[in-house]
Design an enzyme around this catalytic site. Structure first.
Site, mmCIF file in Angstrom:
data_model
loop_
_atom_site.group_PDB
_atom_site.id
_atom_site.type_symbol
_atom_site.label_atom_id
_atom_site.label_comp_id
_atom_site.label_asym_id
_atom_site.label_seq_id
_atom_site.Cartn_x
_atom_site.Cartn_y
_atom_site.Cartn_z
ATOM 1 N N VAL A 158 1.091 -1.424 -0.264
ATOM 2 C CA VAL A 158 -0.152 0.523 -0.014
ATOM 3 C C VAL A 158 0.948 1.653 0.118
ATOM 4 O O VAL A 158 0.593 2.327 -0.807
ATOM 5 C CB VAL A 158 -1.005 0.033 1.094
ATOM 6 C CG1 VAL A 158 -0.431 -0.132 2.502
ATOM 7 C CG2 VAL A 158 -2.432 1.086 0.517
ATOM 8 N N HIS A 168 -1.585 8.003 -8.095
ATOM 9 C CA HIS A 168 -3.197 9.026 -7.180
ATOM 10 C C HIS A 168 -3.683 8.756 -8.483
ATOM 11 O O HIS A 168 -3.350 9.773 -9.246
ATOM 12 C CB HIS A 168 -2.285 9.680 -6.740
ATOM 13 C CG HIS A 168 -3.968 11.066 -6.001
ATOM 14 N ND1 HIS A 168 -4.115 10.692 -5.062
ATOM 15 C CD2 HIS A 168 -4.002 11.890 -6.476
ATOM 16 C CE1 HIS A 168 -5.337 11.778 -5.445
ATOM 17 N NE2 HIS A 168 -5.229 12.580 -6.299
#
Length: 169
Positions: free
Chosen positions: A129, A135
């Protein structure tokens, strides 16, 4: 007077935020740049039929990143995220197309790569993660805020693609 009214309406009803003109912000993170995944990511979005209207390679400042991730400031990982995102160059992009925010989120996969399906960017290229390659804006409102943070208006391009009529009815 007419020019004033047109200017006001042009700023209120900006093109690029609804329908086939919806826009989203994507940033290939330092791990994605270092692993040479930028071309693959662009390829996926182009093949989906989305239009690239802005892109730049940059070294993000800590101040810019703190503003970008402001909503996460109370999270325990916030400072590490800012440090990581400023550790190398990122590729900031603006993509345009019908439901691009929602579709891009599906193409990216879950924030935690372990929860991402194969065929998504994170499902195919990530294992942790903290290094999840990319993004993407999570809403049209976030996209507008993030685009204005990373791009000036003159850095975004409006143009007609020759194949657009093959994508949109």
């Amino acid at each position: 007077m007419i020019i004033l009214c047109l200017t006001i309406f042009a700023n209120i009803f900006k093109p690029g935020w609804t329908g086939a003109n919806e826009r989203t912000f994507l940033a290939v993170k330092p791990d994605g740049v270092q692993r040479r995944l930028v071309g693959e990511i662009i390829r996926r979005f182009e093949r989906k039929g989305f239009k690239l209207v802005g892109m730049k390679l940059l070294q993000a400042s800590e101040a810019q990143l703190r503003q970008h991730y402001w909503e996460l400031r109370e999270k325990p990982f916030y400072n590490g995220l800012v440090k990581y995102m400023s550790s190398g160059p990122i590729v900031a992009m603006v993509w345009q197309g019908l439901d691009v925010v929602k579709t891009a989120r599906k193409m990216l996969g879950e924030t935690n790569p372990a929860d991402s399906l194969p065929g998504t960017i994170r499902g195919d290229y990530c294992v942790e993660v903290g290094r999840n390659v990319i993004h993407g804006s999570d809403s049209v409102e976030s996209a507008a805020r993030e685009i204005s943070l990373w791009f000036e208006d003159h850095e975004l391009f409006c143009y007609e693609e020759c194949g657009q009529h093959w994508i949109y009815a």
